[in-house]
Design an enzyme around this catalytic site. Sequence first.
Site, PDB file in Angstrom:
ATOM      1  N   ASP A  37     -71.495   2.757  75.226  1.00  8.94           N
ATOM      2  CA  ASP A  37     -70.814   3.656  74.291  1.00  8.94           C
ATOM      3  C   ASP A  37     -69.296   3.515  74.363  1.00  8.94           C
ATOM      4  OD1 ASP A  37     -70.506   4.680  76.779  1.00  8.94           O
ATOM      5  OD2 ASP A  37     -71.101   6.738  76.263  1.00  8.94           O
ATOM      6  N   HIS A 240     -59.446 -23.540  70.628  1.00 11.39           N
ATOM      7  CA  HIS A 240     -59.475 -22.086  70.794  1.00 11.39           C
ATOM      8  C   HIS A 240     -59.906 -21.699  72.210  1.00 11.39           C
ATOM      9  CE1 HIS A 240     -59.524 -21.093  66.229  1.00 11.39           C
ATOM     10  NE2 HIS A 240     -58.376 -21.543  66.661  1.00 11.39           N
ATOM     11  N   ASP A 257     -50.459 -20.361  73.653  1.00 10.25           N
ATOM     12  CA  ASP A 257     -50.401 -19.908  72.253  1.00 10.25           C
ATOM     13  C   ASP A 257     -50.535 -18.395  72.308  1.00 10.25           C
ATOM     14  OD1 ASP A 257     -50.750 -19.308  69.582  1.00 10.25           O
ATOM     15  OD2 ASP A 257     -52.121 -20.970  69.200  1.00 10.25           O
ATOM     16  N   ASP A 268     -46.676 -15.693  66.143  1.00 15.59           N
ATOM     17  CA  ASP A 268     -47.694 -16.692  66.524  1.00 15.59           C
ATOM     18  C   ASP A 268     -46.944 -17.932  67.007  1.00 15.59           C
ATOM     19  OD1 ASP A 268     -49.856 -18.355  66.792  1.00 15.59           O
ATOM     20  OD2 ASP A 268     -50.312 -18.482  64.652  1.00 15.59           O
ATOM     21  N   HIS A 347     -56.286 -30.243  63.093  1.00 13.00           N
ATOM     22  CA  HIS A 347     -56.095 -28.989  62.351  1.00 13.00           C
ATOM     23  C   HIS A 347     -54.955 -29.108  61.343  1.00 13.00           C
ATOM     24  CE1 HIS A 347     -52.629 -27.988  64.938  1.00 13.00           C
ATOM     25  NE2 HIS A 347     -53.382 -28.277  65.987  1.00 13.00           N
ATOM     26  N   HIS A 351     -50.085 -21.897  58.629  1.00 15.97           N
ATOM     27  CA  HIS A 351     -50.794 -20.868  57.855  1.00 15.97           C
ATOM     28  C   HIS A 351     -49.812 -19.743  57.599  1.00 15.97           C
ATOM     29  CE1 HIS A 351     -51.035 -18.707  61.718  1.00 15.97           C
ATOM     30  NE2 HIS A 351     -51.418 -19.853  62.231  1.00 15.97           N
ATOM     31  N   HIS A 358     -53.654 -15.119  60.683  1.00 16.51           N
ATOM     32  CA  HIS A 358     -53.892 -16.027  59.552  1.00 16.51           C
ATOM     33  C   HIS A 358     -53.813 -15.136  58.335  1.00 16.51           C
ATOM     34  CE1 HIS A 358     -56.249 -18.826  62.470  1.00 16.51           C
ATOM     35  NE2 HIS A 358     -54.946 -18.879  62.637  1.00 16.51           N
ATOM     36  N   GLU A 381     -47.099 -25.834  63.125  1.00 19.67           N
ATOM     37  CA  GLU A 381     -47.722 -26.015  64.444  1.00 19.67           C
ATOM     38  C   GLU A 381     -48.495 -27.324  64.606  1.00 19.67           C
ATOM     39  OE1 GLU A 381     -51.217 -23.469  65.093  1.00 19.67           O
ATOM     40  OE2 GLU A 381     -50.657 -22.378  63.290  1.00 19.67           O
ATOM     41  N   TYR A 385     -54.107 -33.974  70.525  1.00 29.76           N
ATOM     42  CA  TYR A 385     -55.094 -33.607  71.552  1.00 29.76           C
ATOM     43  C   TYR A 385     -55.909 -34.854  71.893  1.00 29.76           C
ATOM     44  CZ  TYR A 385     -53.645 -29.389  69.164  1.00 29.76           C
ATOM     45  OH  TYR A 385     -52.885 -28.419  68.570  1.00 29.76           O
ATOM     46  N   ARG A 403     -49.289 -28.728  71.604  1.00 29.49           N
ATOM     47  CA  ARG A 403     -48.992 -28.122  70.294  1.00 29.49           C
ATOM     48  C   ARG A 403     -47.645 -27.417  70.426  1.00 29.49           C
ATOM     49  NH1 ARG A 403     -53.380 -25.793  69.557  1.00 29.49           N
ATOM     50  NH2 ARG A 403     -53.056 -23.620  70.162  1.00 29.49           N
ATOM     51  N   GLU A 405     -45.472 -24.596  68.150  1.00 30.13           N
ATOM     52  CA  GLU A 405     -45.646 -23.721  66.983  1.00 30.13           C
ATOM     53  C   GLU A 405     -44.509 -22.709  66.881  1.00 30.13           C
ATOM     54  OE1 GLU A 405     -49.169 -21.203  67.201  1.00 30.13           O
ATOM     55  OE2 GLU A 405     -49.100 -20.887  65.037  1.00 30.13           O
TER      56      GLU A 405
HETATM   57  N1  GLY Z   1     -52.931 -18.667  67.304  1.00 28.44           N
HETATM   58  C1  GLY Z   1     -53.727 -19.044  66.224  1.00 28.44           C
HETATM   59  C2  GLY Z   1     -53.114 -20.088  65.454  1.00 28.44           C
HETATM   60  O1  GLY Z   1     -52.154 -20.684  65.901  1.00 28.44           O
HETATM   61  O2  GLY Z   1     -53.484 -20.339  64.341  1.00 28.44           O
HETATM   62 MN    MN Z   2     -50.899 -20.405  64.224  1.00 30.20          MN
HETATM   63 MN    MN Z   3     -50.922 -19.981  67.440  1.00 30.31          MN
END
Ligand code: GLY
Ligand code: MN
Ligand code: MN
Length: 445
Positions: A37, A240, A257, A268, A347, A351, A358, A381, A385, A403, A405
Site C-alpha cells: 500500500d 538506459h 546522465d 538533461d 540513437h 529531443h 522527452h 547529445e 558506444y 555521450r 549532452e
Molecule cells: N536522459 C534521457 C535522455 O538523454 O534522453
Molecule cells: Mn536527452
Molecule cells: Mn540525458
Amino acid sequence: MPQRPDFAAHRAQLLAHLAEDEAVLLFGGPHHLRNADSEYRYRADSDIYWLSAWEDPEVALFLRPGDEPFTLFCQARDPEREQWTGVRPGPEGAIAEWGADAAYPYDALAEHLPRLLQGVATLHYAFGREHQHDLLLLGAINKAAKAARHNGLGVPETFHSPRLLLHELRLRKNDEELLLLREAARITVAAHKAAMAWAAPGRFEYQVESLIDFIFRKEGGTGPGYNTIVAGGANACVLHYTSNTQELRDGDLVLIDAGCEYGYYTADVTRTFPANGKFTEPQRQIYELVLKAQLAAIDAVRAGQPYNAMHDAAVRVLTEGMVEIGLLEGEVDTLIHEETYKKYYVHGTGHWLGLDVHDVGAYGRKGESRPLEPGMLCTVEPGLYIGPEDEDAPEAFRGIGIRIEDDVLVTDGDPEILTAGVPKDVEAVEEACRSATPFTGMVSD
Ligand code: GLY
Ligand code: MN
Ligand code: MN
C-alpha cells in the site's frame, strides 16, 4: 520555492486558438502503488500542470471558450483522508485559488460531462491512453447525444490529439518557463561538477548517484527529472543503464546522465569523464570525436534550420572520425547513406526538453523536419558506444561508451547552451576531476 509561471496565461493562449464549438478535455495520470500500500510520490501530468498548476491526482480539466471557460474536476475535501495524506483544496479551493470558473468533485465527472459536451463539435482529447477515461467520455457523449435530439445542440464528432495544438504551445518556452529551466540547469551543472570531483576508483556508481540526488534536493529541485545513469566502464554502452550498482575501477570512464527537475521543468545533461582523472589515449580519441560532433550539432541549432540539421551534422562528423580512427571502413557518404554508422551511434542526436525530459512537440510533418524557432529548447547529445565484445573494433576502443549532452535554446542569434557550465573539453574535464571540493557553484549552504 520556484516561482510558478502564469498558468492563466497558458490557458488564455490555448483558448485563443479554439473556436466557440471546440473544447479540450484532459485527465491527470494515475497514482501508482510502489508495492503493497505504499505509493510512488505523485507527479502531476505535464499537460494538466501547464494549464492549471494542479498537482494532485484524480483530476480532469475541461476548457471551452466562453464566459466560464475553465472547469476542473478534483478530489473533494475529505477531513478523514486529509489527516493521512494532507490538505486537499477541493472544488472550493480550485475556484478560490486556482482560477477555475467551475469545479466539481472528480466523482461527479459522469454527471457533468454530458452537459459540458453539448454544443462541442471538436474535442481535443487523447484517446487510447487510459481505457477508463475513454469509456467515461464515450458514455458522456452518448448521453449528450440523446439530449441533443431535443435541444438541437451537437456533440463532438471530430477529435484532435492534444499534440496538434496544446503540445505545439508547450514546445515554445516563454520567459517564465525559461527562468525555471535555467535554474534546473544551474543545479544540474553544480551536481555534474561535484560528481566529477568526487567520483574515483573504489567508489560505487550508486554513491555518485547519491551525491547528485543530494545536490538536486539541497539546491531546491524536486529531484531527478528522469532516472539517473551513472555508468562506469562498459556499463556506459547500455544506453538506459540505471541500476548503478557497480564499483568504479581505475582506468574506467564514468558516464553520468542526470538532470534536475525544478518547478516541474527538467534539465538533461550527460558528461563522460575518467574515474581516475586522466583519459587514456584511446578514450581521449573517442571523447574528442564525440565532442567535435556535439559542437558541430550545437552550431546547427539555429532559427530557420531544420530540426534534423543537428543530427545530420553529428552523424557526418562521427562517421568521418570513425573512418579516421579505424572504427569504420569505407567512403563516408556511403557509410552515412547506408546507416553503417549506427553500429556505434544508435540513437538520435536530441529531443525537445521542458516539463517532460522527452518533451512534447512534433519534430516534423509528412517526413519533413520542421524549422527551428526561437524559444524551442532541445538537447544535443551525440555519443559513441563500442561494446566490450565487439571484435570488429580495434581492441583499444572496446568497452568505451561516451555521450556528451547539453540543453540548447534556439534564439534569434547563436544557440544558447543553458548547461555550458559543466566542463566539457578534455583539459577542463580533467581539471574538474582533480578538484578537491565537490561543492562549488551552489547558492545555499
Ligand atoms: N536522459 C534521457 C535522455 O538523454 O534522453
Ligand atoms: Mn536527452
Ligand atoms: Mn540525458
